[in-house]
Scaffold this motif. Structure first.
Motif, PDB file in Angstrom:
ATOM      1  N   LEU A  73       0.836  -1.200   0.000  1.00 58.66           N
ATOM      2  CA  LEU A  73       0.000   0.000   0.000  1.00 58.66           C
ATOM      3  C   LEU A  73       0.871   1.250   0.000  1.00 58.66           C
ATOM      4  O   LEU A  73       0.652   2.178  -0.784  1.00 58.66           O
ATOM      5  N   THR A  74       1.892   1.283   0.877  1.00 60.87           N
ATOM      6  CA  THR A  74       2.709   2.483   0.989  1.00 60.87           C
ATOM      7  C   THR A  74       3.521   2.701  -0.276  1.00 60.87           C
ATOM      8  O   THR A  74       3.593   3.816  -0.792  1.00 60.87           O
ATOM      9  N   LYS A  75       4.153   1.614  -0.784  1.00 65.44           N
ATOM     10  CA  LYS A  75       5.059   1.792  -1.908  1.00 65.44           C
ATOM     11  C   LYS A  75       4.302   2.218  -3.160  1.00 65.44           C
ATOM     12  O   LYS A  75       4.775   3.068  -3.910  1.00 65.44           O
ATOM     13  N   SER A  76       3.106   1.656  -3.369  1.00 64.70           N
ATOM     14  CA  SER A  76       2.391   2.098  -4.569  1.00 64.70           C
ATOM     15  C   SER A  76       1.937   3.546  -4.393  1.00 64.70           C
ATOM     16  O   SER A  76       1.947   4.313  -5.362  1.00 64.70           O
TER      17      SER A  76
ATOM     18  N   ALA B 257       6.252   6.992   6.332  1.00 61.65           N
ATOM     19  CA  ALA B 257       5.590   5.714   6.565  1.00 61.65           C
ATOM     20  C   ALA B 257       6.498   4.558   6.179  1.00 61.65           C
ATOM     21  O   ALA B 257       6.660   3.596   6.937  1.00 61.65           O
ATOM     22  N   ILE B 258       7.143   4.658   5.012  1.00 60.01           N
ATOM     23  CA  ILE B 258       7.943   3.523   4.532  1.00 60.01           C
ATOM     24  C   ILE B 258       9.212   3.368   5.357  1.00 60.01           C
ATOM     25  O   ILE B 258       9.758   2.270   5.480  1.00 60.01           O
ATOM     26  N   ALA B 259       9.697   4.472   5.942  1.00 60.02           N
ATOM     27  CA  ALA B 259      10.901   4.377   6.766  1.00 60.02           C
ATOM     28  C   ALA B 259      10.597   3.731   8.116  1.00 60.02           C
ATOM     29  O   ALA B 259      11.508   3.475   8.892  1.00 60.02           O
ATOM     30  N   GLY B 260       9.322   3.501   8.387  1.00 61.66           N
ATOM     31  CA  GLY B 260       8.972   2.766   9.599  1.00 61.66           C
ATOM     32  C   GLY B 260       8.743   3.633  10.818  1.00 61.66           C
ATOM     33  O   GLY B 260       9.044   3.235  11.939  1.00 61.66           O
ATOM     34  N   PHE B 261       8.196   4.828  10.595  1.00 57.41           N
ATOM     35  CA  PHE B 261       7.886   5.681  11.740  1.00 57.41           C
ATOM     36  C   PHE B 261       6.498   5.379  12.266  1.00 57.41           C
ATOM     37  O   PHE B 261       5.591   5.131  11.482  1.00 57.41           O
ATOM     38  N   PRO B 262       6.310   5.427  13.593  1.00 58.74           N
ATOM     39  CA  PRO B 262       4.944   5.393  14.075  1.00 58.74           C
ATOM     40  C   PRO B 262       4.276   6.694  13.674  1.00 58.74           C
ATOM     41  O   PRO B 262       4.990   7.697  13.511  1.00 58.74           O
ATOM     42  N   PRO B 263       2.994   6.806  13.520  1.00 61.94           N
ATOM     43  CA  PRO B 263       1.988   5.774  13.797  1.00 61.94           C
ATOM     44  C   PRO B 263       1.605   4.938  12.577  1.00 61.94           C
ATOM     45  O   PRO B 263       0.527   4.369  12.575  1.00 61.94           O
ATOM     46  N   PHE B 264       2.457   4.864  11.558  1.00 57.00           N
ATOM     47  CA  PHE B 264       2.046   4.133  10.350  1.00 57.00           C
ATOM     48  C   PHE B 264       2.235   2.622  10.517  1.00 57.00           C
ATOM     49  O   PHE B 264       2.996   2.171  11.376  1.00 57.00           O
ATOM     50  N   GLY B 265       1.538   1.866   9.643  1.00 58.79           N
ATOM     51  CA  GLY B 265       1.498   0.415   9.772  1.00 58.79           C
ATOM     52  C   GLY B 265       2.848  -0.265   9.612  1.00 58.79           C
ATOM     53  O   GLY B 265       3.082  -1.331  10.166  1.00 58.79           O
TER      54      GLY B 265
ATOM     55  N   LEU C  59      -6.412  11.045  -4.869  1.00 55.58           N
ATOM     56  CA  LEU C  59      -7.323  10.187  -4.109  1.00 55.58           C
ATOM     57  C   LEU C  59      -6.710   8.815  -3.791  1.00 55.58           C
ATOM     58  O   LEU C  59      -6.751   8.376  -2.633  1.00 55.58           O
ATOM     59  N   PRO C  60      -6.110   8.115  -4.786  1.00 61.35           N
ATOM     60  CA  PRO C  60      -5.524   6.805  -4.460  1.00 61.35           C
ATOM     61  C   PRO C  60      -4.466   6.898  -3.364  1.00 61.35           C
ATOM     62  O   PRO C  60      -4.422   6.064  -2.455  1.00 61.35           O
ATOM     63  N   VAL C  61      -3.637   7.956  -3.446  1.00 59.66           N
ATOM     64  CA  VAL C  61      -2.564   8.102  -2.462  1.00 59.66           C
ATOM     65  C   VAL C  61      -3.148   8.275  -1.068  1.00 59.66           C
ATOM     66  O   VAL C  61      -2.744   7.609  -0.105  1.00 59.66           O
ATOM     67  N   LEU C  62      -4.140   9.179  -0.975  1.00 64.59           N
ATOM     68  CA  LEU C  62      -4.733   9.435   0.332  1.00 64.59           C
ATOM     69  C   LEU C  62      -5.374   8.173   0.891  1.00 64.59           C
ATOM     70  O   LEU C  62      -5.244   7.860   2.073  1.00 64.59           O
ATOM     71  N   LEU C  63      -6.049   7.442   0.010  1.00 67.45           N
ATOM     72  CA  LEU C  63      -6.706   6.210   0.433  1.00 67.45           C
ATOM     73  C   LEU C  63      -5.675   5.223   0.982  1.00 67.45           C
ATOM     74  O   LEU C  63      -5.843   4.661   2.076  1.00 67.45           O
ATOM     75  N   HIS C  64      -4.592   5.033   0.235  1.00 65.18           N
ATOM     76  CA  HIS C  64      -3.550   4.089   0.673  1.00 65.18           C
ATOM     77  C   HIS C  64      -2.947   4.522   1.999  1.00 65.18           C
ATOM     78  O   HIS C  64      -2.820   3.726   2.930  1.00 65.18           O
ATOM     79  N   LEU C  65      -2.567   5.825   2.070  1.00 67.54           N
ATOM     80  CA  LEU C  65      -1.900   6.282   3.288  1.00 67.54           C
ATOM     81  C   LEU C  65      -2.851   6.201   4.471  1.00 67.54           C
ATOM     82  O   LEU C  65      -2.441   5.846   5.588  1.00 67.54           O
ATOM     83  N   ALA C  66      -4.139   6.501   4.238  1.00 70.63           N
ATOM     84  CA  ALA C  66      -5.110   6.411   5.331  1.00 70.63           C
ATOM     85  C   ALA C  66      -5.216   4.970   5.824  1.00 70.63           C
ATOM     86  O   ALA C  66      -5.262   4.713   7.034  1.00 70.63           O
ATOM     87  N   LEU C  67      -5.216   4.018   4.886  1.00 71.40           N
ATOM     88  CA  LEU C  67      -5.280   2.606   5.283  1.00 71.40           C
ATOM     89  C   LEU C  67      -4.051   2.209   6.089  1.00 71.40           C
ATOM     90  O   LEU C  67      -4.150   1.514   7.099  1.00 71.40           O
ATOM     91  N   VAL C  68      -2.875   2.670   5.624  1.00 72.37           N
ATOM     92  CA  VAL C  68      -1.643   2.320   6.337  1.00 72.37           C
ATOM     93  C   VAL C  68      -1.658   2.926   7.734  1.00 72.37           C
ATOM     94  O   VAL C  68      -1.250   2.296   8.718  1.00 72.37           O
ATOM     95  N   LEU C  69      -2.174   4.156   7.817  1.00 74.43           N
ATOM     96  CA  LEU C  69      -2.273   4.809   9.127  1.00 74.43           C
ATOM     97  C   LEU C  69      -3.221   4.029  10.031  1.00 74.43           C
ATOM     98  O   LEU C  69      -2.938   3.766  11.200  1.00 74.43           O
TER      99      LEU C  69
END
Lengths: 490, 228
Positions: free
Chosen positions: A343-346, A387-395, A453-463
């Motif tokens: 999700l994050t990488k795409s 998010a991809i670097a592994g910071f909280p609060p992301f998945g 929109l796709p980016v926000l959706l993905h990032l929201a899911l990861v969050l």
């Protein structure tokens, strides 16, 4: 069963249909429509499996492990198609590709989705091989879509390296079939994964060990494991951006899925032999080397898409390592990591696509002041990288935390290597990111029409996955963990 | 168990497989493209013949079909396509010399020995026949790989790729009596599509660097990153 057939038939029909449709605008919308309905079908399939258990028949088998990847694949396929419609129209207008190229692009997009879904749902190791090779064939023309010398070179490298890799995987498959023939009596059952899995303990260990090495090198080429990763940064950086998003988010996952399925078989076969952990140790070794090497290479990159493709290698390495480690905690973490990484990488690749259109180049040195020019793109890139670097609060934090805990439990010394690798990768990403998003924008840099929109959706899911994993997903991943590692986590 | 005590038909398969391995060496060292394509066609025909013999020996009717398919694809269609491409690219008289022919051939010999060494642990399972055939086909696969590494010419690389496929097919047919039909058809389809795409790429490569020496495809290396 209907849901499964529909999931497979839609992209297949889409590929044929889009090869015939000429007008660009229609094809773009059609691509979105087909991808969306495929996702609907995949969701239906997921629902069926969740309520009624395994779906099997006609040589297909969908269990808890692959159904979650089917849903993920269809989802990322859908959001990327939403992004790709205006993006590729823009590309076509700038003259980088022709109308004919666009027709190939749309048809191959769906063909790629079909091969991915086929590879995931099939029960036969042979068909799995055919589908993964098919995925190479479907994407190789897309990598060279822009016809620049670099693009042609990247595509040729991709074709040859993956072709060789996948040929070795076929040799491994033949060896597996050979071992199976001495155990199984039913004709034609020799490559059916579920039957093989039931008889795993009877398979000849020496043959299976040899087969695993070939299969790992073969499918590992597709996963992007070092040292077979050479094609990956080239193909990602020279191909069209939507392709980078699906390659990174989906193809690598599917190849890793194949490796994990085979590891399950080989573990069963080697359990009583002299080296019961051969498969796991090989995965851990390859995974750790890829993880560390890719982290170091991140620092040297000048091209933004190349940089993020090294980040993909790094994360695939981490997942390979975790699957090799085995045990419920590591497996659960790896499954979750597969999900959040895709999700994050795409999302990042989609944002990068817009960023390169704003700056008019892929060179990191020339991408400046994104937040000034177009705050949405700048902030999305910043958040995506965090998010991809592994910071909280992301998945990604959650899954990496689980993986670190699992490592600490079984191989404490390797935790040091993992933490060092994470720090190196983090530094590599951030040092390039900071000047790209902050700072003054160059003269005349203008915002572009961007569908975020796709980016926000993905990032929201990861969050969301980072804050609280919904109970049904925990249950789902838990059952998949039980299937893979033999024990459940919670 | 010595080879001479095997049934005659199995001995025949072994002889055919050995000639396939020999054609691999011919392919590896052949400088003229057109001759290399002929060598490849012979290799395909021999693989098909081995398949047919296995079909007779094992009374497996579906292998007749595989043999016919292999003959059509590997001995006729793909060599014909390559011939046409080479003619259209005006490479008929192209000679692509190996850099260190003696070394490369020695490496290929080493690969054959390595393949035999790899299959040594498979003592328990089978008799001399299977072990030999797996070793030979693995050697064919690895020599194909070697060819792809050492040949700088795109067409020669494709020949290496296709001869790897021959080795794989030989292994599948002789060691296991053929893969399930779906898989075999799928693999044949993939090979055919790959060949068509290779054809497309020959033209794309020539358009972009004016030659098919893929050695010149060197813009995407890590060290040159700064100059771009």
């Amino acid at each position: 069963m209907n849901a499964l057939l529909l999931t497979l038939a839609l992209p297949f029909a889409g590929a044929v249909l889009l090869a015939l449709v000429r007008p660009l605008a229609v094809a773009g919308w059609l691509n979105v429509a087909i991808s969306t309905t495929s996702f609907g079908a995949a969701a239906w399939l997921a629902w069926t499996v969740a309520t009624a258990g395994e779906v099997a028949g006609y040589g297909f088998r969908v269990d808890v492990f692959n159904v979650y990847l089917v849903a993920l694949t269809a989802f990322v396929g859908m959001t990327t198609s939403v992004f790709s419609r205006p993006y590729m129209q823009h590309v076509c207008r700038t003259g980088m590709t022709t109308e004919r190229g666009m027709r190939i692009y749309h048809a191959m997009y769906q063909a790629f989705m079909f091969t991915m879904l086929l590879a995931l749902t099939t029960d036969s190791l042979g068909v799995l091989w055919v589908a993964v090779e098919g995925a190479t064939l479907a994407t190789v023309l897309l990598v060279s879509l822009y016809r620049t010398p670099e693009a042609v070179e990247a595509a040729w490298k991709y074709f040859i390296l993956c072709g060789v890799g996948i040929a070795l995987a076929l040799f491994g498959t033949v060896l597996t079939y050979f071992a199976a023939q001495h155990v199984l009596t039913e004709p034609g059952a020799g490559l059916t994964w579920s039957i093989l899995y039931r008889h795993a303990a009877d398979l000849e260990p020496s043959v299976m060990g040899l087969a695993f090495v070939f299969l790992l090198v073969g499918y590992g080429t597709k996963v992007g494991l070092v040292p077979m990763h050479q094609w990956l940064p080239d193909a990602h950086s020279e191909g069209p951006t939507p392709m980078s998003a699906v390659l990174s988010g989906l193809l690598l996952n599917v190849a890793l899925y194949a490796v994990v399925r085979i590891k399950m078989l080989v573990d069963g076969s080697l359990a009583a032999s002299a080296s019961p952990h051969l498969a796991g140790h090989l995965l851990m070794g390859f995974g750790l080397v890829s993880f560390l090497v890719a982290g170091l290479f991140l620092h040297r990159q000048r091209d933004i898409k190349r940089m993020f493709s090294y980040s993909s290698i790094e994360h695939m390495g981490l997942m390979t390592f975790a699957f090799g480690l085995g045990g419920p905690l590591a497996t659960f973490g790896a499954l979750l990591h597969m999900l959040v990484h895709s999700l994050t990488k795409s999302a990042i690749f989609i944002t990068v696509g817009h960023a390169t259109h704003i700056a008019g180049t892929q060179r990191i040195d020339n991408i400046r002041g994104l937040i000034r020019t177009q705050p949405m793109v700048g902030w999305s890139l910043l958040l995506g990288v965090i998010a991809i670097a592994g910071f909280p609060p992301f998945g990604v934090f959650t899954s990496e935390f689980l993986l670190l805990t699992a490592t600490m439990q079984s191989q404490p010394w390797l935790t040091v290597a993992l933490l060092t690798g994470l720090a190196i990768a983090f530094a590599g990403l951030l040092r390039h990111l900071q000047p790209m998003v902050y700072g003054p924008a160059p003269e005349g840099q203008r915002p572009v029409a961007a569908n975020m929109l796709p980016v926000l959706l993905h990032l929201a899911l990861v969050l969301w996955l980072g804050l609280s994993i919904p109970p049904f997903l925990v249950e789902w991943l838990n059952r998949a963990t039980e299937l893979i590692s033999g024990a459940h986590l919670v | 168990m010595s080879i001479t005590t095997l049934p005659l038909l199995q001995q025949l398969v072994l002889v055919l497989a050995a000639i396939v391995l020999f054609t691999s060496f011919v392919l590896l060292a052949q400088a003229r493209l057109v001759s290399a394509i002929h060598a490849f066609a012979w290799q395909g025909a021999l693989t098909a013949a081995a398949t047919a013999v296995v079909a007779v020996a094992g009374h497996e009717p579906h292998l007749y079909f595989s043999a016919a398919l292999t003959f059509l694809l590997k001995a006729l269609l793909i060599p014909w396509m390559l011939h046409r491409l080479v003619a259209r690219l005006a490479l008929d008289r192209h000679v692509d010399l190996l850099r260190h022919p003696a070394l490369v051939v020695m490496a290929a010999v080493a690969l054959v020995i390595f393949s035999y060494w790899l299959v040594l642990p498979m003592v328990r399972l089978e008799l001399a026949f299977t072990r030999n055939i797996v070793a030979i086909s693995l050697a064919v696969v690895l020599i194909g790989l070697l060819m792809m590494v050492f040949r700088q010419q795109a067409v020669a690389q494709v020949l290496g790729f296709m001869s790897m496929e021959n080795g794989l097919f030989l292994a599948a047919v002789s060691a296991t009596g053929g893969m399930p039909l779906v898989v075999e058809l799928g693999v044949a389809f993939d090979v055919l599509v790959a060949m068509v795409l290779f054809g497309v790429f020959f033209f794309q490569i020539r358009d972009s660097i004016d030659t098919l020496d893929v050695d010149r495809l060197n813009r995407l290396t890590e060290s040159l990153e700064d100059e771009r």
